[in-house]
Design an enzyme around this catalytic site. Structure first.
Site, PDB file in Angstrom:
ATOM      1  N   THR A 412       0.890  -1.150   0.000  1.00  0.00           N
ATOM      2  CA  THR A 412       0.000   0.000   0.000  1.00  0.00           C
ATOM      3  C   THR A 412       0.930   1.202   0.000  1.00  0.00           C
ATOM      4  O   THR A 412       2.144   1.032  -0.007  1.00  0.00           O
ATOM      5  CB  THR A 412      -0.889  -0.051   1.270  1.00  0.00           C
ATOM      6  OG1 THR A 412      -1.626  -1.260   1.258  1.00  0.00           O
ATOM      7  CG2 THR A 412      -1.861   1.089   1.387  1.00  0.00           C
ATOM      8  N   THR A 430      -4.282   2.204  -2.014  1.00  0.00           N
ATOM      9  CA  THR A 430      -3.761   0.861  -2.269  1.00  0.00           C
ATOM     10  C   THR A 430      -4.404   0.230  -3.492  1.00  0.00           C
ATOM     11  O   THR A 430      -5.479   0.654  -3.925  1.00  0.00           O
ATOM     12  CB  THR A 430      -4.043  -0.040  -1.033  1.00  0.00           C
ATOM     13  OG1 THR A 430      -3.540  -1.349  -1.270  1.00  0.00           O
ATOM     14  CG2 THR A 430      -5.534  -0.128  -0.734  1.00  0.00           C
ATOM     15  N   ASP A 454      -9.373  -9.414   0.027  1.00  0.00           N
ATOM     16  CA  ASP A 454      -9.369  -9.076   1.450  1.00  0.00           C
ATOM     17  C   ASP A 454     -10.609  -9.623   2.158  1.00  0.00           C
ATOM     18  O   ASP A 454     -10.662  -9.627   3.400  1.00  0.00           O
ATOM     19  CB  ASP A 454      -9.322  -7.557   1.646  1.00  0.00           C
ATOM     20  CG  ASP A 454      -7.907  -7.005   1.549  1.00  0.00           C
ATOM     21  OD1 ASP A 454      -6.961  -7.798   1.451  1.00  0.00           O
ATOM     22  OD2 ASP A 454      -7.756  -5.771   1.571  1.00  0.00           O
TER      23      ASP A 454
END
Length: 601
Positions: A412, A430, A454
């Site tokens: 990121t 990111t 994620d």
């Protein structure tokens, strides 16, 4: 067409960063101007910028010098990072923007996180009832969420900026057109992704020009991205969310442009034009905790950063970290991290889909019920069970079933900006993994994110509700934690970091180092790091493992593993005489770049 040329500077690189891009540099056709020098610390007047990249920091300083405010400069810096840090950020991704308004003395935030397509369900990453291998999910259209970065930039500029969207994109457009000098970090990140990049012709042409990893010192140009920035400047983000740029993104996701000779199976995604049209940047209240008489603000869910850092600070509030020896400071820091991660994994997700107890997680009453678990001569067993923030335990008991931690990509980028009027921005953005999905939108010059990985692919703990399963229009949980600390209603300092789930522990360590341990901001950023995330072992940097306190920590039960490099923080601080200090990493990720508008006065 992308061009890679050798760069042989005609001048030594002794010129200071703040003067390197004070005005638009002249450059011969097809060649970049010499890169600004990197320095991890700068002090002066007129505003400050800190990022991981010298060109990006210089872009922000240019905007400040030309009369823009912190929001204008933050967007300019972020857009430049989209050129020079394309494997970490860009308009194919998302992020979280935290802003202090000096006029109203308030902190406001934007949630620009990516969202899942409207067709996404809990089975997004399942095939035949089984989760896909993680690497297969990453390099696919399935992993691509609706990008939120461009919308965040435009919304921030419209709400709080003083310059036009087109104007703040100009420095990045110029860098993309003329090129930037490849450094060792960029080369290493390219090499690590070479196999993936080769399978996508547009990615290969851009980042492996001539079929090879670019050499350190060579110049990488991205005229396609320059043209994309120009279009966004002319048309605004409707070009992305309603126009032909968005159509190109949808086409790329639904039919990933893979080399016919590639053996990799790249699954298509189901992103639609309707998904893009329906995207919304959320303007929301920040998280807030009082700590040592200071006010600490960060981002609320969908990120877990603000709640988890805030809970840990509340847990530590009852310990006098400034008076403890180093061993006990580290012990309490690690234990508070362990406890707050146990709660984060169980309770935090997108609040539009889950009942996230944000206020309760940040209450001092709940923190006290968890802090009593910490003892000076004993390490809590991990994984630790979460508490119930709505019904804090009495008698220092734990309750519930352990919730595991999911995967979160480590790469990121973070930037921190302040201006002459006292406005401050802390912004983390990111595309998730280093190199994101590896899929470049043909003709547009940017990589698409893999943020949907994620999400939990399946419930991480059988029988325990998982707030981070995929859903239509849902934002995956993040650990991003851009933070602003106020003293008596005015900026004291701001900080943030990349690093996936280690963002939380990095920010917590920087905050406690600066506030409790008497470190300067630059010392707090440079200090050796460790990251405990409710696991049996704590990941630590080699420099941390070499500390004399390691043996004492191990004697009371801490276990450590070598985690390599953790984070890449930046920050700004308002000094008592009104000057700004900008601080970045001296070594991590090749070192960062800090600058101020006027260091001379």
């Amino acid at each position: 067409m992308r061009v890679l040329t050798r760069f042989t500077p005609a001048l030594a690189l002794a010129t200071a960063l703040v003067s390197a891009l004070a005005t638009a540099p002249s450059a011969a056709a097809g060649r970049a101007a010499p890169p600004p020098a990197k320095t991890p610390e700068a002090v002066g007047w007129g505003g400050a910028v800190a990022s991981v990249d010298a060109d990006a920091t210089a872009a922000g300083i240019e905007v400040l010098r030309n009369g823009g405010n912190a929001v204008d400069a933050a967007v300019a810096t972020a857009a430049a990072l989209g050129v020079t840090e394309p494997y970490s950020a860009g308009i194919g991704g998302g992020g979280y923007f935290v802003y202090y308004d000096a006029r109203t003395r308030t902190v406001q935030t934007l949630d620009g996180r990516e969202t899942a397509p409207g067709t996404a369900g809990p089975d997004l990453f399942l095939e035949n009832g089984q989760p896909l291998p993680f690497a297969d999910a990453v390099t696919s259209g399935l992993s691509v969420g609706v990008p939120g970065t461009a919308a965040t930039w435009e919304r921030a500029v419209r709400l709080w900026g003083s310059r036009s969207f087109a104007e703040v994109l100009k420095p990045a457009e110029r860098i993309a057109e003329r090129g930037f000098t490849v450094d060792q970090t960029f080369r290493d990140q390219t090499a690590a992704n070479e196999d993936r990049f080769r399978d996508f012709p547009a990615t290969r042409a851009l980042f492996l020009p001539g079929g090879a990893v670019p050499a350190v010192g060579s110049t990488l140009r991205n005229p396609d991205l320059a043209a994309t920035y120009r279009q966004l400047g002319r048309q605004g983000t409707r070009a992305l969310y309603q126009g032909d740029l968005g159509a190109d993104i949808v086409r790329t996701v639904r039919r990933p442009p893979v080399d016919p000779a590639a053996t990799r199976t790249v699954r298509p995604g189901k992103l639609t034009a309707k998904d893009l049209r329906g995207y919304d940047v959320r303007r929301q209240q920040p998280t807030h905790v009082a700590y040592r008489g200071l006010d600490v603000y960060s981002i609320a869910p969908s990120s877990s950063g603000g709640t988890t850092v805030g809970e840990a600070l509340n847990i530590l509030e009852r310990s006098d970290l400034g008076r403890l020896d180093a061993t006990q400071y580290y012990h309490r820091f690690l234990e508070a991290s362990r406890i707050s991660f146990a709660d984060r994994n169980r309770w935090v997700g997108d609040p539009r889909f889950s009942d996230v107890p944000t206020a309760q997680l940040l209450s001092q009453r709940y923190a006290d019920s968890r802090a009593c678990l910490i003892t000076p001569d004993h390490v809590l067993a991990s994984p630790l069970a979460p508490g119930d923030p709505r019904h804090p335990a009495t008698g220092c008991a734990t309750a519930g079933t352990v919730s595991a931690e999911g995967h979160e990509g480590p790469n990121t980028t973070h930037l921190t900006v302040a201006d002459r009027w006292g406005n401050v921005v802390s912004y983390t953005l990111t595309i998730e993994q280093t190199g994101g999905s590896a899929i470049t939108v043909p003709g547009r010059g940017f990589l698409l994110n893999n943020e949907l990985t994620d999400f939990s692919f399946t419930p991480l703990t059988p029988g325990v509700p998982d707030p981070n399963l995929p859903g239509p229009g849902k934002r995956p949980r993040s650990s991003i934690a851009p933070t602003i600390v106020l003293k008596d209603g005015r900026p004291f300092f701001a900080a943030g970091s990349p690093g996936g789930a280690t963002i939380i522990t990095t920010v917590l360590q920087v905050l406690t180092g600066r506030i409790d341990r008497g470190l300067s901001l630059e010392q707090a950023i440079a200090a050796p790091r460790a990251s405990q995330r409710n696991a049996a072992a704590t990941g630590a940097e080699p420099a941390f493992l070499a500390l004399p306190q390691r043996a004492k920590l191990e004697a009371i039960g801490h276990l450590f593993t070598d985690a390599g490099e953790i984070g890449a923080a930046t920050g700004v601080e308002r000094l008592p005489d009104g000057r700004w200090l900008a601080a970045a990493e001296p070594v991590r990720r090749g070192g960062g770049a800090a600058a101020v508008v006027d260091p001379a006065r």
